[in-house]
Design an enzyme around this catalytic site. Structure first.
Site, short mmCIF file in Angstrom:
data_model
loop_
_atom_site.label_atom_id
_atom_site.label_comp_id
_atom_site.label_asym_id
_atom_site.label_seq_id
_atom_site.Cartn_x
_atom_site.Cartn_y
_atom_site.Cartn_z
N LYS A 108 91.48 0.30 -46.37
CA LYS A 108 91.65 1.07 -47.59
C LYS A 108 90.60 2.17 -47.58
CE LYS A 108 90.18 1.87 -51.15
NZ LYS A 108 89.72 3.18 -51.76
N GLU A 152 77.62 -3.01 -46.65
CA GLU A 152 76.65 -1.94 -46.39
C GLU A 152 76.62 -1.11 -47.66
OE1 GLU A 152 75.30 1.57 -45.85
OE2 GLU A 152 76.85 1.87 -44.32
N CYS A 185 73.98 7.10 -46.88
CA CYS A 185 73.25 5.96 -47.41
C CYS A 185 71.87 5.82 -46.78
CB CYS A 185 74.06 4.68 -47.21
SG CYS A 185 74.58 4.44 -45.51
#
Length: 478
Positions: free
Chosen positions: A175, A251, A285
């Site tokens: 997705k 994560e 990130c």
């Protein structure tokens, strides 16, 4: 974008959503509609899980060398179509074209790395210490997986999950982010063209994720979730996954400290600071999020970083010379604006930038905020944008305390010439990855992941394939 797939990819077939619904994908540089993509319904999600489950046994029993061949062919195909992938990413996500090309190289490397690892999965055979039993351990795939990927690295986040899963013998449903589904669908086209068996990989973009993924997560046939995104969403998914005791890889958010000591090579530290902050417009990130600089060099460091950021060219990522593309969406740009405004209101000093660019598009200039108090919101909330807060410190203990004063623990960066200090910090910095005198830590051959609220598990490296394997113990009398 005329040739880019825009429909769902389920069981080896391109198809519209069950109700025919679509959603718009915008070009963040203009705000204009780039494409309309099929929006998967809960029924579509379950059809994808059906396909993954039906293909699971045959794929698990496919010889490892054969699974590796599919990954090798995918690596070759992605590499051959590198410019097409790069342009797709720049158009739907905004990153400058040279950075998009770099992502293609990085993303393709996961296909190559795990193609090489597929044949190296093995167990052990040994006797127990008292000699009564012979122990044999086997490795087998965990089963059908659900992958939920973010918008900031739309190719690499897909390959970083799909490649080890396929190498281990798992099937999956992907997705992708609703902001950047086109790259994932282009990758699905590559997998289809290299002959990957139907149902092994299914791609179902949607404008409404929880209703679509919820039934899959509740279905006992699903055996693993791997998610990259915010900590808030990760926590919600962990609650859902707990019901069926699913394997999870998370994560999540990051707030990486970048620590510069008084003995650092300041030229290298400044260059690294700019690179780690501004790669992907700060929308990463593991981007440097908090700069802690020894007070003896803080003023010079702040001046040099501000001059470098202030000189960067902001513009459409498709244009030559652009160094800073648009923020991915109006919503994300508004988040950056709000956090910087709150930071300044809390006492931060604006050194450069700090005001959104006029439209069209969702642009925000490189920004430096200095003189922040320890409780400033910019030091505790992930900005995910081109904003560098800079603070001072006097001692190593103070730097450690400031760096660890967060729930996040993904990455950290340290600049010093003192090897003993590097080893001390490696033991005490509460992060999963540390870059030393470097601007780059991401590599397909290295384990990527964090501690604390930054997640669970590792992606890449030798650890990456283990996330998709169960260890089975067989005990036999000697």
């Amino acid at each position: 974008m005329a040739d880019n797939p825009t429909t769902l990819y389920v069981n080896g077939t391109w198809r519209a959503s069950a109700d025919g619904a679509t959603f718009d994908v915008l070009n963040p540089a203009t705000g204009e509609v780039l494409a309309q993509v099929a929006s998967a319904t809960p029924a579509d999600g379950m059809a994808a899980l059906d396909a993954a489950d039906n293909a699971a046994r045959e794929w698990a029993e496919t010889p490892a060398r054969e699974r590796a061949h599919y990954l090798w062919r995918a690596f070759d195909a992605v590499t051959a179509r590198a410019e097409e992938f790069a342009r797709c990413m720049t158009l739907e996500m905004g990153k400058p074209l040279d950075q998009a090309r770099a992502e293609v190289t990085y993303g393709a490397e996961f296909l190559r790395w795990f193609a090489e690892e597929a044949a190296h999965v093995h167990g052990e055979c040994y006797h127990t210490p008292e000699g009564a039993l012979q122990v044999m351990t086997l490795k087998r795939p965990v089963g059908p997986c659900l992958f939920i990927t973010p918008w900031n690295f739309p190719l690499a986040m897909a390959t970083r999950k799909i490649a080890p899963a396929l190498a281990a013998g798992c099937t999956c449903v992907l997705k992708p982010s609703e902001d950047t589904p086109l790259t994932a669908l282009l990758f699905a086209q590559v997998l289809d063209e290299v002959g990957l068996p139907a149902g092994v990989v299914n791609v179902v973009p949607t404008a409404d994720t929880p209703p679509m993924t919820g039934p899959m997560i509740a279905d006992p046939r699903l055996r693993k979730i791997s998610f990259t995104g915010s900590t808030a969403v990760g926590r919600a998914l962990l609650k859902e996954a707990a019901e069926n005791v699913l394997r999870t890889s998370m994560e999540l958010g990051g707030l990486a400290p970048f620590i510069v000591f008084d003995d650092a090579d300041l030229d290298a530290a400044v260059d690294a600071a700019v690179a780690t902050k501004m790669r992907n417009m700060g929308e990463a990130c593991n981007a440097s999020s908090r700069f802690y600089v020894h007070n003896s060099v803080r003023e010079e460091f702040t001046t040099r970083v501000s001059e470098a950021l202030g000189a960067m060219r902001v513009g459409d990522g498709m244009s030559d010379g652009t160094e800073v593309g648009p923020i991915v969406s109006a919503k994300q740009r508004d988040h950056v604006v709000d956090l910087v405004n709150r930071s300044v209101a809390a006492g931060g000093r604006l050194v450069c930038g700090g005001h959104p660019c006029e439209g069209p598009g969702f642009f925000y200039p490189p920004t430096v905020v200095a003189d922040l108090a320890p409780d400033n919101p910019l030091l505790h909330e992930e900005v995910f944008g081109p904003v560098a807060p800079i603070c001072g410190f006097d001692t190593e203990e103070e730097a450690l305390a400031l760096a660890n004063a967060t729930e996040f623990g993904l990455a950290g960066y340290v600049h010093t010439r003192d090897v003993a200090r590097i080893m001390r910090l490696a033991q005490r910095l509460e992060v999963g990855m540390i870059g030393v005198n470097s601007a780059t830590i991401s590599n397909a051959a290295a384990p990527f992941g964090g501690v604390k609220a930054s997640g669970l598990g590792r992606e890449g490296g030798l650890d990456g394939i283990e996330e998709f394997l169960e260890t089975i113990y067989v005990g036999m009398p000697r």
